[in-house]
Design an enzyme around this catalytic site. Sequence first.
Site, PDB file in Angstrom:
ATOM      1  N   SER A  58       0.827  -1.200   0.000  1.00 42.08           N
ATOM      2  CA  SER A  58       0.000   0.000   0.000  1.00 42.08           C
ATOM      3  C   SER A  58       0.868   1.258   0.000  1.00 42.08           C
ATOM      4  O   SER A  58       1.723   1.424  -0.853  1.00 42.08           O
ATOM      5  CB  SER A  58      -0.969  -0.057   1.177  1.00 42.08           C
ATOM      6  OG  SER A  58      -1.947   0.935   1.045  1.00 42.08           O
TER       7      SER A  58
ATOM      8  N   ASP B 147      -2.327   6.312  -4.026  1.00 42.49           N
ATOM      9  CA  ASP B 147      -1.240   5.566  -3.393  1.00 42.49           C
ATOM     10  C   ASP B 147      -0.861   4.408  -4.338  1.00 42.49           C
ATOM     11  O   ASP B 147      -1.503   4.213  -5.375  1.00 42.49           O
ATOM     12  CB  ASP B 147      -1.625   5.126  -1.971  1.00 42.49           C
ATOM     13  CG  ASP B 147      -2.574   3.951  -1.931  1.00 42.49           C
ATOM     14  OD1 ASP B 147      -3.331   3.764  -2.911  1.00 42.49           O
ATOM     15  OD2 ASP B 147      -2.586   3.219  -0.928  1.00 42.49           O
TER      16      ASP B 147
ATOM     17  N   ASP C 176      -5.978   2.336  -3.827  1.00 46.83           N
ATOM     18  CA  ASP C 176      -7.237   2.273  -3.069  1.00 46.83           C
ATOM     19  C   ASP C 176      -7.488   3.577  -2.322  1.00 46.83           C
ATOM     20  O   ASP C 176      -8.599   3.820  -1.864  1.00 46.83           O
ATOM     21  CB  ASP C 176      -7.293   1.055  -2.123  1.00 46.83           C
ATOM     22  CG  ASP C 176      -6.157   1.001  -1.120  1.00 46.83           C
ATOM     23  OD1 ASP C 176      -5.216   1.820  -1.216  1.00 46.83           O
ATOM     24  OD2 ASP C 176      -6.209   0.120  -0.242  1.00 46.83           O
TER      25      ASP C 176
HETATM   26 MG    MG Z   1      -3.359   1.398  -0.456  1.00 48.14          MG
END
Ligand code: MG
Length: 466
Positions: free
Chosen positions: A118, A260, A264
């Site tokens: 992430s 990012d 998401d």
């Molecule tokens: Mg993310």
Amino acid sequence: MAEQLIISISGVRGIVGENLTAPIAADYGCAFGTFLKDKHGSQDRKLSVCPVRGTKISNGVCIGRDSRPSGQMLKSAVAAGLCSVGIDVIDLAVVSTPGVSVMVKHLGCVGGVVITASHNPAQYNGIKLLLDNGVAPPADAAAQIRQYFFNKHFIPADSTHYGKVTSNDQTDATHIAKVLAIIDKKTIAAKKFKVALDSVNGAGGRVAKKMLAELGCTVWAINDEPTGLFAHPPEPLAENLKDLCEQVMAEQADLGFGLDPDADRLAIVDENGTYIGEEYTLALAAKYIFSKRTGRAATNLSTSRMIDDIAQKAGGQVIHTAVGEANVAAAMLEHNCIIGGEGNGGVIDLRVSPVRDSLVGMAFVLQLMAETGKTISQLVGDIGGYYMIKDKFAVEHSQVQQILESAKNEFAYAIDSNIDGYRFVFQDGWLHIRASNTEPIVRVIVEAKDQPTAQRYIIQTKALVH
Ligand code: MG
């Protein structure tokens, strides 16, 4: 001292080559695959790719990754683990996290895997798991997978039933079609918006550019090569999106979108080149949804009350969950929520998928602008706002519970929730104090009508910690 591999509800995360290696990834694939075979009652036969959807034979697991250079290696290792226990793998290549969730449902897979860390820096990577509903495993399932991993409880396939790997390149098209199905493409396209985009050389650039082009936008993209060589720290915070703000100004764009690495989370820059803060992403999306529909929303306990205000005005209601995307998604599914997400720029619409999705966020914001004829700064002005402080205190593990108890006693008159630490609601604001799931840290989030009030609550809480 090397950091520990973090194993949480949504999977594992660590530093590649130190505590996250190919053998660990393969073991994790074996554990997840064995868990899926147990869950779907198929210990003695392979969970195979099914040529015709809707038959009783379950599909395998689809796997995608963000653009980090370590992603290919870890993806191959997880896939090998899955195949070794007899599960077929559908390789989606470099795609966003919401893209994998969409494909789990679309292909009828028994699960999904995303290789991503992430917003964490490039040296990190992770393995995020999704079940057949496209959501991260609930706590009990996550605990079982963790136990299988540590105990090496793997049920290998017999020699004729190893899984095989096939490829699928339809994620972008499928994902975009699902998003466009819930908005009015023509209204947006008529506005010919000018959009600046910074996808930090992550997985989201390609699909975001495609969708924005379909919406008739002119796109000025920076950092849009999926190399995983992040042009700046990858968390979409104000200090990391200065180039995007400049790009908005230079091209006189209507707005800027910052993603990012696994796309998401969505941050927004207004037409003046001002970063508006990720809390506004969900607020703007909610404003659009509640202008069309009435119902429930779900957010975590640390999310701005702007969404509560918006829902209330529209006759709706907000369900507050423990922090964590899986908790929000579970509440949304249970209560059939029309919108949900978290204050970190994560917007969820179940009609697309049950995970945070920057494509959904972008589409809703553009739709809101197109229908109201207002700029981002005007829409932000309409919503109003509060002053929020997010703070954290490093403490000994043994002290965490004691500090939470002290807070409970101090603010006993204002307890609103005790499902994830404590949330207190006051006349002039709210405070959420909770233990981090992964580190010996107490997190404190305060939102109030102004800065001095928010600061006062932080000082009061600090006194408890000391
Ligand atoms: Mg993310």
